[in-house]
Design an enzyme around this catalytic site. Sequence first.
Site, short mmCIF file in Angstrom:
data_model
loop_
_atom_site.label_atom_id
_atom_site.label_comp_id
_atom_site.label_asym_id
_atom_site.label_seq_id
_atom_site.Cartn_x
_atom_site.Cartn_y
_atom_site.Cartn_z
N ASP A 322 2.48 -2.75 0.68
CA ASP A 322 1.18 -2.11 0.53
C ASP A 322 1.14 -0.78 1.27
OD1 ASP A 322 -1.78 -2.30 -0.13
OD2 ASP A 322 -1.84 -2.09 2.05
N GLU A 376 3.72 0.17 -3.55
CA GLU A 376 2.44 0.72 -3.97
C GLU A 376 2.41 2.16 -3.45
OE1 GLU A 376 -2.35 0.52 -3.38
OE2 GLU A 376 -0.96 0.19 -1.75
#
Length: 721
Positions: A322, A376
Amino acid sequence: MSAPIANYLLTNDDLYLMGKGVWYRSYEKLGAHPCNKDGVEGYWFAVWATDVKSVRVIGDFNDWDTDATYLECTPTGGVWYGFVPGATEGQLYKYLIETARGDLLYKADPYAFYAECPPGTASRTADISGYKWQDEKYMASRAKQDFFKRPLNIFECHLGSWKRHPDGLAGNGDPDSDDHAGSYLTYDELSEELVDYVKTMGYSHIEVLPVMEHPFDGSWGYQVTGYFAPTSRYGNPRQFKHFVDACHQAGIGVILDWVPGGFCRDEHGLVHFNGEKLYEKEEHPNWGTFKFDFSRNEVRNFLTSNLLYWVGEYHADGIRMDGVTSMLYLNFGIDDPGQKKFNSRGTEEDDASIDFIRTCNDTVGKYYPDVMMIAEESTAWPLVTYPTSDGGLGFHFKWDMGWMNDTLHYMQTDFPYRPGNHKLLTFSTMYQFNENFILPLSHDEVVHGKCSLITRMPGDYWRQFAGMRALALYQMTHAGGKLNFMGNELGQFIEWRYYEGIQYFLTEEYESHAHQQHYVAALNRLYESQPALWQDSYSPSGFDWIDADNADQCIISFARHGDDEKDDLVILINFEVNPHEDFRLGVPRPGIYEEVFNSDDEEFGGSGVTNKGVKFKTEDEPWNRQEQSIELRVPPLGGTILRYVGPLPKKRTRKTAAKSAKPAAKSATAGKAAAKKAPSRKTSAAKTGNTKVAGKSKAPSSPASKGGNAKARSTGATKSE
């Protein structure tokens, strides 16, 4: 009997490797471990806390007496350790850290394998050894597969809000809370209900929003305090292993979200762990969290060990990292020029973070080469999915945020204005093979006032659902992996709410939602069964445009290729509400085609403009820069997928024709009569440059201008000829 304490004693080699940042199995000795000392059962505790006066461990085992159990410190490295006789599994504990200034800090164990259920903040002793995995066959198969050559269709899920019990309690079971959305499903219940659902729906993987322990439900798991502890909201560590095991036994891969970009500021967590900055570098300007100090080897060691822990101990098939963008740039989230920082070269790349990311990917690749690493990353940072040896970051896949933004912007454009936005629909194919992309329609797109996917669709109720079907078809047939957040598959109208379950009751009460769910399941099964949709999904050889430029009619068409030409597919999608009859379409090679999927099928809630049962024989009519073409029906606000069936039948010789001439003569009169009633295909509207549009003639762009960069593959032409 538990392992002897000798297994956990810290060696000089351990401390040296931690100081170098390469003690990748540090969790095997740090934290809390059941062991025995001279035949006495208890727990071993060890924690890194430099530059402090003392560290004590307090908990249920010593009645939280602050003076009962002082730990010893290693001569170097700043690791405090000790044995607590009589400590047993499941007891709560914390470290009491006396800082250099004399302050007392009550801290959860950074390496705790289990934690107290929030709102409690203590760690909990746990024995994570001894679970008997039943996924040997799955793991052996995974090791042999190339994940670039297999289906990747991900169901993104938040375990606490996929479903709730209908008991009117709070998530954690508190009857006195203001939350009455129902208590959480347990890991054991999810092992049955969620696994069965994902299997039935036909997804290949589940991606779980961060399951690491976190204090606040509203962070969705992205603000972590217990990096080594599966959240106790749904059960204990062994039960989470059982959940992953059940996924694997059902043939479903598990991807875990992992958050190395920062941690939350809750006082019992990592923040100011020794009274000063130990794990953190600085506060994140946007999120109120703290960034890890990647220049400190012990911090890198903590995170890299954590990464290998989830892959090794919990058999994760993939890790989605993330917030990669926030780690790559020194000035991410900083708008004030006076606060900007630069590296030694005068640029904004965060060299320490970049080196850490590469180390993570290389380390996983070394020890677990069959595990996917997914980024991401929302900018145009180059070479994200290239090997570190080539200057890349070393990920296997990257979320294509550009495709997501452009496509959703196009889909929420009202129909009269779509021709002007056509390039939003096609631009992603200009760069679709620059990286190994996954196309995400994730949780971030259905929260914070962005609306659910279906409420972005213009038009009435029918058109909104048709738009959802067209969007899903485009995502599934576009090159790249696929990801959808829970709720997308049934067309839920409300935004995702982390504090209540997805509205699956809609499929029982409303036919349109049931149709949408059925449609997605059928589309998922089609994807899995068609190698052309995933075998070459990350290579230019897997995609060719047929017509990228038909903006006036809002139609795109392209071919998808697998390793074997017999698996080739032709896809046409109409993003307008007008159907078309006798629509001419160029195809890559001569032969017979048939429709294998149509989003407008009545069984999906469509209007039934399909080509069921039709065998399309190609004609030597150049179209869309192809040598051959066919005519077909085009559904309104929907699409069709055609499959190559085989070559055209061989032409009859004169001798064969003569034998059949006599019987044919008997029906000559009937044939002439039929010819007077219906014009031949050679004189149809499509041949003369017009396509029938809902009873009217509409002039499409000229055949010469169609086709984008489509190329007829010479191998296909040769074989069919």
